[in-house]
Design a protein around this motif. Structure first.
Motif, PDB file in Angstrom:
ATOM      1  N   PRO A  85       0.780  -1.245   0.000  1.00  0.00           N
ATOM      2  CA  PRO A  85       0.000   0.000   0.000  1.00  0.00           C
ATOM      3  C   PRO A  85       0.808   1.290   0.000  1.00  0.00           C
ATOM      4  O   PRO A  85       0.233   2.363   0.191  1.00  0.00           O
ATOM      5  CB  PRO A  85      -0.747  -0.116   1.328  1.00  0.00           C
ATOM      6  N   CYS A  86       2.126   1.225  -0.159  1.00  0.00           N
ATOM      7  CA  CYS A  86       2.972   2.369   0.205  1.00  0.00           C
ATOM      8  C   CYS A  86       3.269   3.338  -0.940  1.00  0.00           C
ATOM      9  O   CYS A  86       3.741   4.448  -0.699  1.00  0.00           O
ATOM     10  CB  CYS A  86       4.290   1.874   0.789  1.00  0.00           C
ATOM     11  N   GLY A  87       3.051   2.934  -2.189  1.00  0.00           N
ATOM     12  CA  GLY A  87       3.336   3.822  -3.301  1.00  0.00           C
ATOM     13  C   GLY A  87       4.809   3.994  -3.590  1.00  0.00           C
ATOM     14  O   GLY A  87       5.214   4.944  -4.259  1.00  0.00           O
ATOM     15  N   ASN A  88       5.646   3.069  -3.115  1.00  0.00           N
ATOM     16  CA  ASN A  88       7.081   3.131  -3.337  1.00  0.00           C
ATOM     17  C   ASN A  88       7.466   2.337  -4.589  1.00  0.00           C
ATOM     18  O   ASN A  88       6.716   1.467  -5.049  1.00  0.00           O
ATOM     19  CB  ASN A  88       7.830   2.557  -2.137  1.00  0.00           C
ATOM     20  N   VAL A  89       8.657   2.612  -5.124  1.00  0.00           N
ATOM     21  CA  VAL A  89       9.219   1.860  -6.242  1.00  0.00           C
ATOM     22  C   VAL A  89      10.669   1.540  -5.885  1.00  0.00           C
ATOM     23  O   VAL A  89      11.466   2.457  -5.648  1.00  0.00           O
ATOM     24  CB  VAL A  89       9.163   2.655  -7.566  1.00  0.00           C
ATOM     25  N   TYR A  90      11.006   0.247  -5.848  1.00  0.00           N
ATOM     26  CA  TYR A  90      12.340  -0.152  -5.409  1.00  0.00           C
ATOM     27  C   TYR A  90      13.386   0.092  -6.498  1.00  0.00           C
ATOM     28  O   TYR A  90      13.125  -0.105  -7.688  1.00  0.00           O
ATOM     29  CB  TYR A  90      12.364  -1.629  -5.020  1.00  0.00           C
ATOM     30  N   SER A  91      14.573   0.470  -6.059  1.00  0.00           N
ATOM     31  CA  SER A  91      15.685   0.692  -6.977  1.00  0.00           C
ATOM     32  C   SER A  91      16.280  -0.640  -7.429  1.00  0.00           C
ATOM     33  O   SER A  91      16.082  -1.686  -6.790  1.00  0.00           O
ATOM     34  CB  SER A  91      16.776   1.522  -6.294  1.00  0.00           C
ATOM     35  N   TYR A  92      17.022  -0.585  -8.496  1.00  0.00           N
ATOM     36  CA  TYR A  92      17.742  -1.762  -9.001  1.00  0.00           C
ATOM     37  C   TYR A  92      18.632  -2.333  -7.896  1.00  0.00           C
ATOM     38  O   TYR A  92      18.670  -3.551  -7.679  1.00  0.00           O
ATOM     39  CB  TYR A  92      18.577  -1.345 -10.211  1.00  0.00           C
ATOM     40  N   GLU A  93      19.343  -1.454  -7.210  1.00  0.00           N
ATOM     41  CA  GLU A  93      20.296  -1.900  -6.189  1.00  0.00           C
ATOM     42  C   GLU A  93      19.582  -2.608  -5.042  1.00  0.00           C
ATOM     43  O   GLU A  93      20.065  -3.635  -4.539  1.00  0.00           O
ATOM     44  CB  GLU A  93      21.087  -0.698  -5.655  1.00  0.00           C
ATOM     45  N   HIS A  94      18.431  -2.083  -4.616  1.00  0.00           N
ATOM     46  CA  HIS A  94      17.720  -2.714  -3.495  1.00  0.00           C
ATOM     47  C   HIS A  94      17.154  -4.069  -3.905  1.00  0.00           C
ATOM     48  O   HIS A  94      17.209  -5.041  -3.132  1.00  0.00           O
ATOM     49  CB  HIS A  94      16.602  -1.803  -3.005  1.00  0.00           C
ATOM     50  N   LEU A  95      16.621  -4.162  -5.113  1.00  0.00           N
ATOM     51  CA  LEU A  95      16.104  -5.447  -5.592  1.00  0.00           C
ATOM     52  C   LEU A  95      17.215  -6.489  -5.681  1.00  0.00           C
ATOM     53  O   LEU A  95      17.004  -7.669  -5.355  1.00  0.00           O
ATOM     54  CB  LEU A  95      15.440  -5.262  -6.959  1.00  0.00           C
ATOM     55  N   LYS A  96      18.391  -6.076  -6.096  1.00  0.00           N
ATOM     56  CA  LYS A  96      19.519  -7.021  -6.156  1.00  0.00           C
ATOM     57  C   LYS A  96      19.877  -7.515  -4.762  1.00  0.00           C
ATOM     58  O   LYS A  96      20.146  -8.709  -4.568  1.00  0.00           O
ATOM     59  CB  LYS A  96      20.727  -6.355  -6.817  1.00  0.00           C
ATOM     60  N   LYS A  97      19.842  -6.623  -3.768  1.00  0.00           N
ATOM     61  CA  LYS A  97      20.121  -7.035  -2.392  1.00  0.00           C
ATOM     62  C   LYS A  97      19.064  -8.024  -1.898  1.00  0.00           C
ATOM     63  O   LYS A  97      19.388  -8.969  -1.157  1.00  0.00           O
ATOM     64  CB  LYS A  97      20.167  -5.810  -1.478  1.00  0.00           C
ATOM     65  N   HIS A 135       5.285  -1.016 -14.058  1.00  0.00           N
ATOM     66  CA  HIS A 135       5.440   0.153 -14.932  1.00  0.00           C
ATOM     67  C   HIS A 135       4.594   1.361 -14.523  1.00  0.00           C
ATOM     68  O   HIS A 135       4.683   2.404 -15.173  1.00  0.00           O
ATOM     69  CB  HIS A 135       5.182  -0.203 -16.397  1.00  0.00           C
ATOM     70  N   LEU A 136       3.801   1.242 -13.465  1.00  0.00           N
ATOM     71  CA  LEU A 136       3.084   2.413 -12.964  1.00  0.00           C
ATOM     72  C   LEU A 136       4.005   3.141 -11.988  1.00  0.00           C
ATOM     73  O   LEU A 136       3.799   3.165 -10.771  1.00  0.00           O
ATOM     74  CB  LEU A 136       1.764   2.004 -12.304  1.00  0.00           C
ATOM     75  N   ALA A 137       5.065   3.723 -12.545  1.00  0.00           N
ATOM     76  CA  ALA A 137       6.097   4.413 -11.778  1.00  0.00           C
ATOM     77  C   ALA A 137       6.287   5.798 -12.360  1.00  0.00           C
ATOM     78  O   ALA A 137       6.374   5.960 -13.582  1.00  0.00           O
ATOM     79  CB  ALA A 137       7.407   3.626 -11.821  1.00  0.00           C
ATOM     80  N   PHE A 138       6.371   6.804 -11.482  1.00  0.00           N
ATOM     81  CA  PHE A 138       6.440   8.184 -11.962  1.00  0.00           C
ATOM     82  C   PHE A 138       7.345   9.046 -11.089  1.00  0.00           C
ATOM     83  O   PHE A 138       7.210  10.269 -11.052  1.00  0.00           O
ATOM     84  CB  PHE A 138       5.027   8.793 -12.013  1.00  0.00           C
ATOM     85  N   GLY A 139       8.284   8.401 -10.372  1.00  0.00           N
ATOM     86  CA  GLY A 139       9.223   9.124  -9.524  1.00  0.00           C
ATOM     87  C   GLY A 139      10.655   8.952  -9.998  1.00  0.00           C
ATOM     88  O   GLY A 139      10.927   8.779 -11.190  1.00  0.00           O
ATOM     89  N   SER A 140      11.583   8.957  -9.067  1.00  0.00           N
ATOM     90  CA  SER A 140      13.006   8.893  -9.410  1.00  0.00           C
ATOM     91  C   SER A 140      13.469   7.497  -9.814  1.00  0.00           C
ATOM     92  O   SER A 140      14.452   7.353 -10.542  1.00  0.00           O
ATOM     93  CB  SER A 140      13.837   9.393  -8.224  1.00  0.00           C
ATOM     94  N   ASN A 141      12.775   6.454  -9.336  1.00  0.00           N
ATOM     95  CA  ASN A 141      13.164   5.084  -9.667  1.00  0.00           C
ATOM     96  C   ASN A 141      12.289   4.523 -10.777  1.00  0.00           C
ATOM     97  O   ASN A 141      11.061   4.480 -10.627  1.00  0.00           O
ATOM     98  CB  ASN A 141      13.030   4.170  -8.443  1.00  0.00           C
ATOM     99  N   PRO A 142      12.878   4.067 -11.884  1.00  0.00           N
ATOM    100  CA  PRO A 142      12.082   3.365 -12.890  1.00  0.00           C
ATOM    101  C   PRO A 142      11.712   1.980 -12.382  1.00  0.00           C
ATOM    102  O   PRO A 142      12.360   1.440 -11.486  1.00  0.00           O
ATOM    103  CB  PRO A 142      13.035   3.272 -14.083  1.00  0.00           C
ATOM    104  N   PHE A 143      10.645   1.409 -12.952  1.00  0.00           N
ATOM    105  CA  PHE A 143      10.273   0.044 -12.580  1.00  0.00           C
ATOM    106  C   PHE A 143      11.307  -0.941 -13.116  1.00  0.00           C
ATOM    107  O   PHE A 143      11.659  -0.915 -14.292  1.00  0.00           O
ATOM    108  CB  PHE A 143       8.898  -0.307 -13.136  1.00  0.00           C
ATOM    109  N   VAL A 144      11.786  -1.821 -12.230  1.00  0.00           N
ATOM    110  CA  VAL A 144      12.707  -2.907 -12.598  1.00  0.00           C
ATOM    111  C   VAL A 144      12.062  -4.219 -12.171  1.00  0.00           C
ATOM    112  O   VAL A 144      11.745  -4.399 -10.988  1.00  0.00           O
ATOM    113  CB  VAL A 144      14.074  -2.756 -11.901  1.00  0.00           C
ATOM    114  N   PRO A 145      11.830  -5.156 -13.089  1.00  0.00           N
ATOM    115  CA  PRO A 145      11.217  -6.426 -12.685  1.00  0.00           C
ATOM    116  C   PRO A 145      12.160  -7.254 -11.822  1.00  0.00           C
ATOM    117  O   PRO A 145      13.370  -7.303 -12.073  1.00  0.00           O
ATOM    118  CB  PRO A 145      10.917  -7.117 -14.016  1.00  0.00           C
TER     119      PRO A 145
END
Length: 427
Positions: A193-205, A225-235
């Motif tokens: 529910p938070c509206g956050n988008v994880y970075s590539y680096e965090h997903l790798k961790k 892909h519903l991302a509109f901030g500083s982090n692009p969506f990374v699967p």
């Protein structure tokens, strides 16, 4: 006992786990709030509690998707049963669609079509179930996971998402929670529910943590892909070579068609670990025991994925960005709620409720019940997603309705504010 002494042998399910699971679903709580509306209030009901913007004309799905559905229906090719794993051309189209964002190629055999993302969740949990197992779930999170874990008699262990770090996963907590019976961890990205988008680096961790623990990652990407901030969506599947990933998603949110009930479960596992562990066969077996998505919607998928234009997605992203901006600005005018992070994805924001500023509000559930009754505004209490005295607000509605709803929330605050809180604002 009936007349004549006959006892009936059937009765309602007595499982406390089943009862608890059904009570904490988003749908059950929203129905409870709707039942608390004041029928004499003739203002528009403002639905800030769910993730279904399809009722608003500005969020209508793409013409390409509608045409694809009509073409599939009128072709008369899809009036039969489909294979339990889904139609092959549709699975191939989904694999090709996902491959655009992945460093290696999925095949149709990696894709299983489901009755929306909710069935994908059910299949994933069912396929992994074994006696004594536990699954790590995010807090806050999506309560349908708790419900599915409970009815399968698995243990749910919760790790925190950290608001001070953009709702990132507390990876130290994940490692502390896991043991030899832990089978998987769930992440939801972009975040509900938070509206956050994880970075590539965090997903790798996250993937590296899963590998150390010997568990797989269930990646809920229904808001992909519903991302509109500083982090692009990374699967999450990008890191499938580090740890195996079950990706769950659907067309519901990105195409604004939750009622079409078309989703998928995808195994992203270039090392073949899931095959060796028997998970692939377990997924297929679980699908054999369930209902299938409507065949003509499956048949429309290749055309939907191929023909939907970029400008449709850009419009939806623009509306969501505008809604997130409105929430961020308007929430600052409501003293009893605070927003730790501006939302950067999905359709939601989590805000903290300070009940100490309110005269006659006990907690988040009480706040939402009274807000519904007095202002005809529906907001989801945070207890439903695992955080007491927080609120989940959706901004995926028509812009003027969103502003109206937040203005009503402000009026509700001033009506219930304690006198000392009012005095501090005025001074």
């Amino acid at each position: 006992m009936e007349k004549g002494g006959k006892n009936w042998n059937f009765q309602a399910t007595q499982s406390q786990d089943m009862s608890n699971a059904s009570a904490i679903t988003v749908r059950a709580v929203l129905n409870k709030l709707m039942g608390n509306l004041n029928k004499d209030d003739h203002r528009q009901i403002i639905p800030l509690g769910h993730g279904d913007p399809s009722a608003f004309p500005c969020f209508r799905t793409s013409i390409a998707a509608e045409d694809a559905l009509v073409d599939a229906l009128r072709s008369a090719k899809y009036n039969r049963y489909a294979p339990t794993v889904g139609l092959l051309p549709s699975r191939r189209a989904i694999a090709d669609h996902l491959n655009i964002d992945l460093p290696y190629k999925l095949s149709p055999d990696d894709v299983y079509i489901t009755l929306g993302c909710t069935q994908a969740i059910e299949i994933a949990i069912t396929a992994l179930s074994r006696p004594g197992a536990n699954i790590l779930l995010p807090k806050p999170g999506f309560p349908y996971y708790e419900a599915q874990v409970a009815v399968r008699c698995l243990e749910a262990r919760h790790f925190n998402l950290l608001p001070e770090s953009g709702w990132e996963v507390d990876l130290e907590a994940v490692e502390a929670l896991a043991d030899e019976n832990t089978i998987a961890m769930v992440i939801i990205n972009p975040g509900n529910p938070c509206g956050n988008v994880y970075s590539y680096e965090h997903l790798k961790k996250i993937a590296e943590t899963a590998r150390r623990l010997g568990i797989l990652v269930i990646a809920d990407e229904v808001y992909n892909h519903l991302a509109f901030g500083s982090n692009p969506f990374v699967p999450m599947g990008t890191f499938g070579s580090i740890a195996p990933v079950l990706t769950l998603s659907s067309i519901s949110k990105r195409w604004i068609v939750p009622g079409w009930r078309l989703g998928w479960l995808v195994t992203t596992d270039p090392n073949g670990i899931l095959q060796k562990a028997g998970i692939v066969e377990s997924i297929k077996g679980s699908l054999d025991l369930t209902a299938d998505p409507v065949t003509f919607i499956q048949g429309a998928i290749p055309q939907i994925l191929e023909n939907t234009k970029v400008d449709f997605f850009s419009k939806i992203i623009g509306l969501l960005r505008e809604g997130a901006d409105t929430c961020w600005d308007k929430i600052k005018e409501i003293p009893c709620i605070t927003c730790p992070n501006k939302p950067e994805g999905s359709m939601f924001v989590m805000v903290k409720l300070n009940v100490a500023l309110l005269e006659d509000i006990d907690d988040d559930m009480d706040f939402c019940l009274k807000l519904a009754q007095e202002e005809s505004v529906i907001v989801l209490p945070g207890i439903v997603v695992g955080l007491r005295n927080w609120l989940r607000i959706t901004f995926a509605i028509e812009p003027s309705a969103l502003e109206d709803g937040l203005e009503r929330m402000k009026a509700f605050y001033f009506r219930h504010a304690k006198k000392q809180a009012m005095n501090s604002i005025q001074t």
